[in-house]
Write an enzyme that holds these catalytic residues in place. Sequence first.
Site, PDB file in Angstrom:
ATOM      1  N   GLY A 211       0.817  -1.205   0.000  1.00  0.00           N
ATOM      2  CA  GLY A 211       0.000   0.000   0.000  1.00  0.00           C
ATOM      3  C   GLY A 211       0.852   1.256   0.000  1.00  0.00           C
ATOM      4  O   GLY A 211       2.083   1.204  -0.023  1.00  0.00           O
ATOM      5  N   HIS A 238       7.236  -3.789   1.559  1.00  0.00           N
ATOM      6  CA  HIS A 238       7.404  -2.753   0.552  1.00  0.00           C
ATOM      7  C   HIS A 238       8.014  -1.535   1.254  1.00  0.00           C
ATOM      8  O   HIS A 238       7.400  -0.976   2.172  1.00  0.00           O
ATOM      9  CB  HIS A 238       6.044  -2.344  -0.024  1.00  0.00           C
ATOM     10  CG  HIS A 238       5.447  -3.333  -0.978  1.00  0.00           C
ATOM     11  ND1 HIS A 238       5.038  -4.588  -0.590  1.00  0.00           N
ATOM     12  CD2 HIS A 238       5.189  -3.232  -2.307  1.00  0.00           C
ATOM     13  CE1 HIS A 238       4.541  -5.231  -1.643  1.00  0.00           C
ATOM     14  NE2 HIS A 238       4.613  -4.428  -2.700  1.00  0.00           N
ATOM     15  N   GLU A 241      10.087   2.744  -1.793  1.00  0.00           N
ATOM     16  CA  GLU A 241       9.540   2.883  -3.143  1.00  0.00           C
ATOM     17  C   GLU A 241       8.968   4.283  -3.323  1.00  0.00           C
ATOM     18  O   GLU A 241       9.368   5.020  -4.229  1.00  0.00           O
ATOM     19  CB  GLU A 241       8.458   1.833  -3.384  1.00  0.00           C
ATOM     20  CG  GLU A 241       7.827   1.911  -4.768  1.00  0.00           C
ATOM     21  CD  GLU A 241       6.656   0.953  -4.935  1.00  0.00           C
ATOM     22  OE1 GLU A 241       6.282   0.701  -6.091  1.00  0.00           O
ATOM     23  OE2 GLU A 241       6.119   0.470  -3.914  1.00  0.00           O
TER      24      GLU A 241
END
Length: 846
Positions: A211, A238, A241
Site C-alpha cells: 500500500g 514494501h 519505493e
Amino acid sequence: MAFTARAFESALKRKPSSLFCQRALASQFRLKSTHKKLTLDVIKQLPKAELHLHLDGSLRISTILELAKEQGITLPANDVAGLKKIVSIEHRPVSSLVEFLKGFDLTLSVLQKPYAITRGMYEVCEDAVADGVRYLEVRFSPVLHQQQGMSLSQVMEAICEGQAMAEANLPITVRIIVCGMRQLHPSVTQRLAEIAWRYQSKGVAAFDLAGPELGFSSKIHRAAFDIVRKQHLNCTLHSGEASGWQSIMDSIHYCGAHRIGHGVQLSGDATLMKYVVDRRITVESCVTSNIQTKAVEKLEDHPIRKFFDAGVLIVPCTDNTTISNVTLSSEYKLLQDSFGFAPNEIFQLIDNGFRSAFVHSTLKKRLRIEALQTAAAVLHEAGHDISGLNLPRYQRLGLQTSSAPTVPAAPVAAAPPPTATPAPSDAAAASGAASVVASASAGAASTPAVPAQTHGYWGGHGNPPITKELLQSLPKVDLHCRLDGSVSLATMWNELQAAPSDVLADAALTLKSPEELRQLMQPETHSEATDRLARRVMRSLLQTRAQVERGFEDIVRSAVEQSVNYMEVVFRPVSHMQKEFKSSEEVVDLFCDIKARLESAFPIRLGLVIYSHALFDDPIVFRANAELALKYRERGVCGYGILGGDLPPSGFQYFQSTFDFLKWNNINVVMTAGTADAQHIVPSLYDAGASRISGGFQLHRDPDLLNYVADHRIPLELSPYTRKFMQFTQDVRTFAGSPLRLYLDNHVAIAPCSFHATLSPRTRTDELFMMVRECNLSISEVLQVLNNGFVFNFQSYQARKELSEAAWTKSVQLLSSQGFQYLHPKSFFPAAPPKIQRSVPGVALF
C-alpha cells in the site's frame, strides 16, 4: 585462438585432473560467442524464481472478462484489447504510486468469489511456468477480497486451493505471501498477521506490508510483526519505493524484514546500504514498475546496477505482470540490454532468487542447485560464455561439472603427512564405514587409522584420512575469543610471579608451581564455583596496560600458531578497571592501539567486540558501552555483545533505548540467547537486533525455531565441548547421537569459537578434530564449518569475501599437497525430474 564449444569441452576432458587446469583453460580459451547477448527465448528457458508478484496485478485480461461476465459485473470495455488499454500502465500514464494502484480496482472487482481467487491463483502459476519460473511467491491482501462478505478464512482457503492445484499439476513450487495494508488501521494488519501464520502448513510463507508508503510508517503496524516473529513467519516489506531510506530502516529494525520490496531509495544513506549489504538482506527489484510508479523518473537513473556492483543481494521481479505488461524474462532482458548485465551476472541474479526464497533450507538447497545446474547447461548449450562464474562457490553447493570437483596441485609447503591421530577418510564418511565417536569425553586421543577406501562415489577414488595435523594447518576464524579467558597458562604464571593476584589472596590460595595453576584453571571437571574463581583469577591479571598488552599478544600468537586468519577479541571494559585504568574509554583506546600493532606484526586480521554483561550491567553501562562501540568503529570495534546469560524478555524494556541506538547506527550485535529457553532467541534477533546468537543450547527443543534459524542463516557461536553445552544437549544424544550433527544436518550455521580457552586443556584444533570424529565429517563438511567463520564475522561484506576467498585458495592448495582431490558435495539429479522440464544430470558445463 578461439575454441568451439565442443573443442573447449574436449580440452577439459583430455585433462580433467584439477580445477587449476580447468581455470587455466577457461582463461586461455573463450567460446566464439563471448559476450553475445541472451535472446528472450534463451532467458525463458532459464529456471527463475519470482519473489514479488501481486495476484490482483497479474490476472489475465481474458480472465477478467470471463469472470466479469459470470458474475454480472459491468466493465469499461468488453474485449481484451480495449480492457488492456484501461488496465495496463503502458496505455495510461500515471504520476505516482497512488495513481498506479487505482488500476487494481478493476481486477479486484472480479476476485470477490472463492472460485475466482482459486482460478486466478492457478492461472498466475500457469503463466509463470510458461515464462520459465520454477519457484513463485504470490502475494495478496485477503482483506481486499471481502467486499461481498467472504471471511478471511474463506479467502485463504480459496488461494491455498489454487496453490495446491498448481503444485500438483505444474512443474513449479509455489508459496503465498499475505499482505497487510499500510493505509488501514493497525488492528486490521494484526488480524491479517493472525490469519497468515495459521496457514503456514497450507502454503503461506511470509507476511508483507504493502500500500501507499508516504504518511503510513511501518512502525505503526509493529504489533502485527510481533505476531509474525513469534510464529516464526518470514517477513518482507514494501519499503523505499514511494518514501525515503528511513522507511527501509524502519522495516528492517522495527519490523524485522528479511527482504525489502523495491528499495530504490536505499542509496540515500550509505551507512544503511552498507548494513543491507553486510547483513545480506535481499532487495526485490521491480525495474519497470519503479519507472511506471515514478519511484524512479528515468530508466537510466534506476539504481539496480549500482546496487548489484556494491554487493546488494538483488533479485529481479515483476511486481504486476498484467498492470505493468511485463514478464520476468522481459525484466531480465531489460537488465541485460539497458544495464549491461553479462550472462555470468544473469546467472548470479538467478541464484540470488532461489537463495532468497522463503522455503525451508532443505527445499531451498534442492531448488537452488537444480536451477543452477539447468541454467548453466542452457547458457552453455546456447553458446554463452559463463567463465566469469565463481566456480568453487557453486561447486560447494553441489553444482556438477564434467568431472568430479578437484583442487589445484599448486606447490605449497607441505603439512606433516597424515599418519597421526587420523579421523575417518572421506570415502569412509561417505559410505558410513567409519564409526562415530560415542562420547566427546574421548577428547583428541589417538585412534587406529581408518584407511582410505575406494568405491564408486567419486569414480573409484577417495580422499585420505583427516588428521589433527591437517586440521591445524587449515585457515580458521575465531568469532568469540575472550581476552580475560584465553591467556595461556605460561603467561598467567609469569604474571603471577611478577604481581601476585589479589583474588588468590582473598581466596586464601597459594600457587607454588605452574602445575598447581593448571589444576586450578583446568580441573578434570569444573563446578560453578571453580569456574567463577578461575575467571576471577584471569581478570585479576589483566588490570594494567602492560598486562593487557602481554595478554593480548599472547592470545594472538597462539591463534596464529593454530592457523587462525581472523579473530574477534571480545572484552568488557569495566572488567579491566580494578587498578590502572580510570575509564572505559581508556581501556577501549588501548585495545584499539594494540590491535593495530599486532595486525602489523602477525599474519592475522582482528576485530574488537565490546560487550555488556546481560545479568550484571545496568542500563547506563549498556548505553555507555554501545556509544563506545560507535565511537571506536573506525578504529576496529566491529560489534557489540550482550553476553553472560539469557536476558529475560521481561527485562528488554529497560534496555530498549540502547537497542534502538544500536539499530539506528547499524551496529553489529551478538547476544547470548537460547541457553535457558529457545524462545529467548526471537526477541534477541528482533528487539535487540542481534545478527549472531551465542549459545543456542536449547534450540533443538523447538524444531520450528531451529528451521527458522537455519532458513535465515542465523549463525550460532558454539564451543561444543563445554560443560554447559554438554549438559543442555544431553537429551539429543538419546535420539540423534550428536547435537552438532543434528544442527549441521538441519543446515544451521555453526561457528566453533574458543570463548574461555584457558579453562580447557584442548586447543581449537583439538575441538575441531573431536567434531570430525564425533560427527563423521567429510572434508567438504569441515571446509563448510570453517567457512562459516569467514562468512559471518562482523567485517564488511567485501572484507569477508576477500578473507573467504583467500582461505579457500590456501585450503585447496594445502589439501592438494596432501592428496585430497574431492572437496565438494556430490549432488544427485534424477534422470527425468518430474518438475524440471530440462534435465541435465552430469552435463559438461565448461
